[in-house]
Design a protein around this motif. Sequence first.
Motif, PDB file in Angstrom:
ATOM      1  N   UNK A  77      -7.748  29.641 -12.847  1.00  0.00           N
ATOM      2  CA  UNK A  77      -8.378  29.008 -11.676  1.00  0.00           C
ATOM      3  C   UNK A  77      -9.907  29.050 -11.782  1.00  0.00           C
ATOM      4  N   UNK A  78     -10.432  30.165 -12.275  1.00  0.00           N
ATOM      5  CA  UNK A  78     -11.892  30.284 -12.386  1.00  0.00           C
ATOM      6  C   UNK A  78     -12.407  29.825 -13.760  1.00  0.00           C
ATOM      7  N   UNK A  79     -11.505  29.265 -14.555  1.00  0.00           N
ATOM      8  CA  UNK A  79     -11.874  28.717 -15.860  1.00  0.00           C
ATOM      9  C   UNK A  79     -12.680  29.726 -16.678  1.00  0.00           C
ATOM     10  N   UNK A  80     -12.133  30.949 -16.775  1.00  0.00           N
ATOM     11  CA  UNK A  80     -12.823  32.003 -17.517  1.00  0.00           C
ATOM     12  C   UNK A  80     -12.655  31.768 -19.010  1.00  0.00           C
ATOM     13  N   UNK A  81     -13.655  32.177 -19.764  1.00  0.00           N
ATOM     14  CA  UNK A  81     -13.590  32.045 -21.222  1.00  0.00           C
ATOM     15  C   UNK A  81     -12.801  33.187 -21.845  1.00  0.00           C
TER      16      UNK A  81
ATOM     17  N   UNK B 252     -12.481  34.800   4.077  1.00  0.00           N
ATOM     18  CA  UNK B 252     -13.884  34.395   3.905  1.00  0.00           C
ATOM     19  C   UNK B 252     -14.424  34.761   2.515  1.00  0.00           C
ATOM     20  N   UNK B 253     -13.998  35.914   1.992  1.00  0.00           N
ATOM     21  CA  UNK B 253     -14.574  36.390   0.728  1.00  0.00           C
ATOM     22  C   UNK B 253     -13.628  36.226  -0.454  1.00  0.00           C
ATOM     23  N   UNK B 254     -12.635  35.347  -0.356  1.00  0.00           N
ATOM     24  CA  UNK B 254     -11.643  35.274  -1.450  1.00  0.00           C
ATOM     25  C   UNK B 254     -12.289  34.898  -2.780  1.00  0.00           C
ATOM     26  N   UNK B 255     -13.243  33.988  -2.769  1.00  0.00           N
ATOM     27  CA  UNK B 255     -13.799  33.503  -4.040  1.00  0.00           C
ATOM     28  C   UNK B 255     -14.587  34.598  -4.776  1.00  0.00           C
ATOM     29  N   UNK B 256     -15.530  35.280  -4.115  1.00  0.00           N
ATOM     30  CA  UNK B 256     -16.161  36.383  -4.844  1.00  0.00           C
ATOM     31  C   UNK B 256     -15.208  37.553  -5.095  1.00  0.00           C
ATOM     32  N   UNK B 257     -14.313  37.830  -4.134  1.00  0.00           N
ATOM     33  CA  UNK B 257     -13.434  39.010  -4.281  1.00  0.00           C
ATOM     34  C   UNK B 257     -12.586  38.927  -5.536  1.00  0.00           C
ATOM     35  N   UNK B 258     -11.938  37.797  -5.740  1.00  0.00           N
ATOM     36  CA  UNK B 258     -11.031  37.686  -6.880  1.00  0.00           C
ATOM     37  C   UNK B 258     -11.787  37.814  -8.200  1.00  0.00           C
ATOM     38  N   UNK B 259     -12.943  37.157  -8.287  1.00  0.00           N
ATOM     39  CA  UNK B 259     -13.691  37.207  -9.553  1.00  0.00           C
ATOM     40  C   UNK B 259     -14.135  38.628  -9.901  1.00  0.00           C
ATOM     41  N   UNK B 260     -14.483  39.386  -8.871  1.00  0.00           N
ATOM     42  CA  UNK B 260     -14.955  40.754  -9.097  1.00  0.00           C
ATOM     43  C   UNK B 260     -13.764  41.708  -9.275  1.00  0.00           C
TER      44      UNK B 260
ATOM     45  N   UNK C 251     -14.746  27.510  -7.639  1.00  0.00           N
ATOM     46  CA  UNK C 251     -13.869  26.416  -8.071  1.00  0.00           C
ATOM     47  C   UNK C 251     -13.566  25.521  -6.880  1.00  0.00           C
ATOM     48  N   UNK C 252     -13.694  24.223  -7.078  1.00  0.00           N
ATOM     49  CA  UNK C 252     -13.548  23.285  -5.956  1.00  0.00           C
ATOM     50  C   UNK C 252     -12.119  22.759  -5.909  1.00  0.00           C
ATOM     51  N   UNK C 253     -11.530  22.777  -4.724  1.00  0.00           N
ATOM     52  CA  UNK C 253     -10.174  22.254  -4.497  1.00  0.00           C
ATOM     53  C   UNK C 253      -9.115  22.914  -5.363  1.00  0.00           C
ATOM     54  N   UNK C 254      -9.291  24.199  -5.710  1.00  0.00           N
ATOM     55  CA  UNK C 254      -8.225  24.831  -6.498  1.00  0.00           C
ATOM     56  C   UNK C 254      -7.553  26.013  -5.833  1.00  0.00           C
ATOM     57  N   UNK C 255      -8.014  26.398  -4.657  1.00  0.00           N
ATOM     58  CA  UNK C 255      -7.336  27.522  -3.987  1.00  0.00           C
ATOM     59  C   UNK C 255      -6.571  27.012  -2.775  1.00  0.00           C
TER      60      UNK C 255
END
Length: 294
Positions: free
Chosen positions: A115-119, A262-270, A290-294
């Motif tokens: 989802x976050x297109x990690x390398x 509210x914090x799902x996007x930073x929370x998951x990445x960290x 990520x846009x339109x993926x969650x």
Amino acid sequence: MPSYPIDMNVKPDVKAFFDPMTNTISYVVKDPQSASCAIIDSVMDIDYAAGRISYTHADEMIAYVEKSKLDLEWIIETHVHADHLSAAPYIKEKLGGKLGIGSKIKVVQDTFGKIFNEGTEFQRDGSQFDALFEDGDTYQVGTMTCVAIYTPGHTPACMVHVMGNAAFTGDTLFMPDGGSARADFPGGDAGTLYDSIQKVLALPDDMRLFMCHDYGPNGRDIRWETTVGDEKKFNIHVGQGKTRDDFIAFRTERDAQLDMPRLIIPSLQVNMRAGDVPKDPFGRKMLKVPVDSL
Ligand SMILES: [Fe+2]
């Protein structure tokens, strides 16, 4: 149902720390026979609008451990949280201890790595953690034997940790009047959550249960401690013999109405990095949206 090595005669001291920004409760759990302790579900503060991180909440826990002259042996994450950021690396740097999470973190890393297109530099093998627990695995906090119980449903990597007569439920259960957590994140499943809750309700009735979240339903004060017996009697989503089908129907309908945390996007990445903030190729701390993926 597997039987777990549980000793209700071991009664740890449990100190709770409530974070009003995310309604999270973190714990310092002390072995009654020694100065050894564990920290469960710590919180790192973020001002998301400003992209600024701070450690007021973690510093409060660290100060408590130092003032009480405790020896931190374990830092436990009950799961990959989607609503707050873990302060585990910061706490580990200050106090030591090993960091543990459920072995199914690998599934979560795989899902959100995509989802976050990690390398390829983002390892999806759980190697960011010191220990990956399987169902029934035990570990020591001083003289106290702790056991991790696999409780998927809210997320694929959720575990409830039992330490003596205290169990830390993560988001597998809420207080009786709060019910249960959502099961609609990627890898979540309402039926699986119901089955996992039954594992918790099969623990002794006087097992103390400590929640990871409380939102003070119906305007009551924030609370975080209950018992297995009270959950069985009073839980509004699973108590009083509600069936698996009832639960799935209710949970699915409710989850469809919930906004993303509210914090799902930073929370998951960290949190999928064991609390480390990702860096760009220049070494600067950087989060993606990520846009339109969650
Ligand atoms: Fe959660």
